[in-house]
Write an enzyme that holds these catalytic residues in place. Sequence first.
Site, mmCIF file in Angstrom:
data_model
loop_
_atom_site.group_PDB
_atom_site.id
_atom_site.type_symbol
_atom_site.label_atom_id
_atom_site.label_comp_id
_atom_site.label_asym_id
_atom_site.label_seq_id
_atom_site.Cartn_x
_atom_site.Cartn_y
_atom_site.Cartn_z
ATOM 1 C CE LYS A 153 4.604 0.358 -2.694
ATOM 2 N NZ LYS A 153 3.214 0.018 -2.257
HETATM 3 C C1 PLP Z 1 2.162 0.885 -2.187
HETATM 4 C C2 PLP Z 1 0.807 0.306 -2.259
HETATM 5 C C3 PLP Z 1 -0.337 1.096 -2.567
HETATM 6 C C4 PLP Z 1 -0.258 2.593 -2.770
HETATM 7 O O1 PLP Z 1 0.524 2.968 -3.859
HETATM 8 P P1 PLP Z 1 0.810 4.507 -4.204
HETATM 9 O O2 PLP Z 1 2.164 4.547 -4.801
HETATM 10 O O3 PLP Z 1 0.687 5.240 -2.939
HETATM 11 O O4 PLP Z 1 -0.200 4.924 -5.187
HETATM 12 C C5 PLP Z 1 -1.558 0.462 -2.671
HETATM 13 N N1 PLP Z 1 -1.683 -0.862 -2.467
HETATM 14 C C6 PLP Z 1 -0.628 -1.649 -2.157
HETATM 15 C C7 PLP Z 1 -0.848 -3.099 -1.923
HETATM 16 C C8 PLP Z 1 0.649 -1.094 -2.053
HETATM 17 O O5 PLP Z 1 1.696 -1.889 -1.736
#
Ligand code: PLP
Length: 462
Positions: free
Chosen positions: A112
Site C-alpha cells: 500500500k
Molecule cells: C490491502 C492488502 C491486500 C489486498 O489488496 P486489495 O486492494 O484488496 O487487492 C493484500 N495483501 C496485503 C498485505 C494488503 O495490505
Amino acid sequence: MRYISTRGKSPAQSFEEALLTGLAPDGGLYIPETVPQVSREQMQSWKNLGYAELAFEIISLYTADSMPDDDLREIINETYKMFSHPEVAPMQKLGEKEYVLELFHGPTLAFKDFALQLLGRLLDYFLARRQKHVAILGATSGDTGSAAMEGCRHCEFVDMFILYPHNRVSEVQRRQMTTIQGENVNSLAIEGNFDDCQNIVKKAFADQSFLPDGYQLVAVNSINFSRIMAQIVYYFYAALKFIDEDEAVSFSVPTGNFGDIYAGYLAKKMGLPIDRLIIATNKNDILHRFMSKNQYNLEQLESSLSPSMDIMVSSNFERFLFDLFKGDTQRVESFVTGLDQNIQQVSEQEWQFAKSIFDSCRVDDDTTCATIREVYEKYNYLLDPHTATGVKAARVCDSGSGNPVICLATAHPAKFGEAIAQAGLETPALPEHLSDLLEREERFTVLEASLGAVTDFVKKSL
Ligand SMILES: *Cc1c(COP(=O)(O)O)cnc(C)c1O
C-alpha cells in the site's frame, strides 16, 4: 484525461477532481474515460528505466493536463526515494518460471506504500495550489491506516483521522499507527469492532455539516483512482524484464477488494503482454465464488491469517463490471446495489469473458501455513501469509502455458509474526528502520463508538 463514474450519473471530472473526491457523487467509482495505449516499441524503450523513471512515463499518461511534467517527476522521485531497496520493487526467483515481486520495501512494509506515499504528495500539491485544507477520515483493520498516515504526515494542507478497533489490531499494526510523528495525524481507538469504525466513517461522509467552513472530507481507501494508477507501474516494471524473450507473463495477486488486481487488468488493457491474472483469496472468497460459480453474494465475514484480505464485498469489482457490462451504468448500479438482497449473476457470455482474463483460487489458513513452510524449506525464503495465498494460487492455477508467473509479495513477513509462528517457523526481525518500534512512544485517543464522539474530536482538532 477525464474520469467518468461507473454509475453514469455524475459529470466527467479531471484527474485533480477525481483525486480530491475519491467517490463520485452518484456513489460510483471513477474510471478513466479511455485507457491509454502503449505500443511494443514504447515498451522496448522503457525496459531499462529505473522504477521512478518508469513510474513517470506511466503515471503521466493518467495525470496529463493536470500538472506540469517537472512537478510530477519531482513528486515521483520523492515518493520512491522513501523505499529501502535500490530497485524499489525487486524480483526473486523461486522455482522454474516462478517469481516473487517484493512490494514491501516501503516505510510501512506493505504494497500500500506504493500508492499512499504518492497520494499524500499529490494531495498536498493540488491543495497548495488551491490554498485549501481537507480532512482525511478512514477506518482501518490493518495496513491502510499506517500507510496512509506515513504518506500524509508531512502534508501541510491535510489533517488525518484514522479509526481502528481498540484492542483488536495486532501490536505491530497498532504501533505502526500510534508512533507516527506528525502533528496532523490522529489515531483514534474506537471502543467497538471494525464495522463500528466503518459505519461512523460512512455517516460522517454522508453529512459533513460538522466540518468548519471550506473543509471537506477525502477518502483514501482503494476506491480512490490514484491508488490504482500508482499500482499499474509495478506490473510494467516486472513484465518488461521478460519483453525481450517475447513471453507474456502471468501474475498471481492476493486480493480482497479487487484493487491490486484491477491495476493489473488496466496494465493488460494498456497493451502489456499479460497471459493470466490469477485472483488469490482467503476463506473470504466472494471473488472466487464469482469466478468459479458465477455467483456474487454476501457471506459472513471470517477472520483469517491474512487479515488485509478479510472483506465481504470487493468494492473495486464495480470498475470491472463497467467493462463487463459494456458501459451499461444502470446494470452496474443494480448489480452492486442489489447485492444486499440477492445472489448476483452475469450472463453466460459475460462470465466466459471474465474467465478468459482471470483465474481464481481460494486458499484456507491451513494451506497458507503449509505453503509458507514448504517454500521456506525448499528455497529458504519466507513468505508473509498474504503472499503465500498468491504463491499457492499460482501453483493450483498453472495453465501449462510455460509462461513465467509472477506472484505479488504484498507484505513483509515480520508484519504477520503470528501466522509465521503458526506455520512452525521463527518470526523474523523487523527491518532496521522499524527495529525499535516496540519501544517507541505511542500517541492515540480512545473514543466511544459513536458518530458524535468522532465528529467532536475532528472539529476540535481542525
Ligand atoms: C490491502 C492488502 C491486500 C489486498 O489488496 P486489495 O486492494 O484488496 O487487492 C493484500 N495483501 C496485503 C498485505 C494488503 O495490505
